[in-house]
Scaffold this active site. Sequence first.
Site, PDB file in Angstrom:
ATOM      1  N   CYS A  65       0.877  -1.179   0.000  1.00 16.17           N
ATOM      2  CA  CYS A  65       0.000   0.000   0.000  1.00 16.17           C
ATOM      3  C   CYS A  65       0.910   1.222   0.000  1.00 16.17           C
ATOM      4  O   CYS A  65       2.118   1.090  -0.210  1.00 16.17           O
ATOM      5  CB  CYS A  65      -0.959  -0.009   1.186  1.00 16.17           C
ATOM      6  SG  CYS A  65      -0.177   0.124   2.812  1.00 16.17           S
ATOM      7  N   HIS A 133      15.260 -19.346  17.036  1.00 19.67           N
ATOM      8  CA  HIS A 133      14.236 -18.512  16.427  1.00 19.67           C
ATOM      9  C   HIS A 133      12.906 -19.263  16.323  1.00 19.67           C
ATOM     10  O   HIS A 133      11.834 -18.649  16.391  1.00 19.67           O
ATOM     11  CB  HIS A 133      14.693 -18.030  15.052  1.00 19.67           C
ATOM     12  CG  HIS A 133      16.015 -17.330  15.082  1.00 19.67           C
ATOM     13  ND1 HIS A 133      16.222 -16.155  15.786  1.00 19.67           N
ATOM     14  CD2 HIS A 133      17.217 -17.660  14.526  1.00 19.67           C
ATOM     15  CE1 HIS A 133      17.486 -15.772  15.646  1.00 19.67           C
ATOM     16  NE2 HIS A 133      18.107 -16.674  14.901  1.00 19.67           N
TER      17      HIS A 133
END
Length: 369
Positions: A65, A133
């Site tokens: 956007c 992670h």
Amino acid sequence: MKIAIGCDHGGFELKEAVREYLEQEGIGYKDHGAFSTDSVDYVPIAAKAARQVAAGEADYGILICSTGIGISIAANKVKGIRAALCTNEFCAEMTRRHNNANILCMGGKVVDRETAVKLVKIFLHTEFEGGRHQRRISQIAQIEEESLAQAFHGKFAAEEKKNVFVLDHPLIQHKLTFLRDMSTGTKNFRELVSEIATLMCYEATRDLPLMDVETVTPMQKTVTKMIAGRKLAFVPILRAGLGMVDGMLNLVPSAKVGHIGLYRDHETLKPVEYYNKLPEDMAERDVIVLDPMLATGGSAVDAITIVKRSHPKSVKFLCIIAAPEGIEVLTKEHPDVQVYCAAVDEKLNDNGYILPGLGDAGDRIFGTI
């Protein structure tokens, strides 16, 4: 590799540059719009692309956007999505290595076409490192599950539907993760279903009444507790419900077992009865109906209706994964029945299967995939 792409009017020009790059590289994509610079809302476009990624129908997503902020916020509302707003190459690389991001978001008025293509290339070709992670990704997923359960409880509490219980015990949730995994084989899948059923049985029988009895220990006489004469019956819905029976009987070996055979018509998605064999003394028993999946709710509603014809003392329904649509149907048709599940998933797909779900439970239990 397949990519879901989308933008609003502010991101159209940049999306076109991304689309051209994907075509040059021979990478397949689904373009969810916009298709011009005419003003459009970014939210529904972000939702379509994000849901495609979450369902496994696309490997990654790319959303744009004007700033990348709004469209990333919208995408991250879809369960299972980790949409990352990136403005430079370092961010694009690290969000894949450390965050296992599955959607790249960019701002059409923030980065130029050349930079956008570089970010896409890095994002699509950088592997997740896993290790420590992965632990953090799992923690994020846990927040999603807790938020969904809280939202679900809030919705139904507001509607005074207090007979639905999401069992969030860590052992249940841990085993459910392996149950969902498509790489889990038939043997392990069957064992996990049984183990989860045992843990859920523990919770579902928490309200059994107790009575005082006199017991003689090696030291002295004392008064202890025993279940106050309640008789249980487990009624699996064939065939997937059979996978839960042994786990339930591990805790209540004296329970009787009935069977109800229902299959789902793949055209109408409605249940069809083909078998019904219940204990003769059902009127003396508290019944727990078993089925790993509560999808459309049709089979559960019909099975409970069949059970109620025998006038049992009470009826509960126990499943592993439920869809909101199925819960809505079941609680509307049988508001007196307590529903126990380990997770409430996002929704049903067009074929009436739960998303993200775990596939066809019966096929995975019996190895008929």
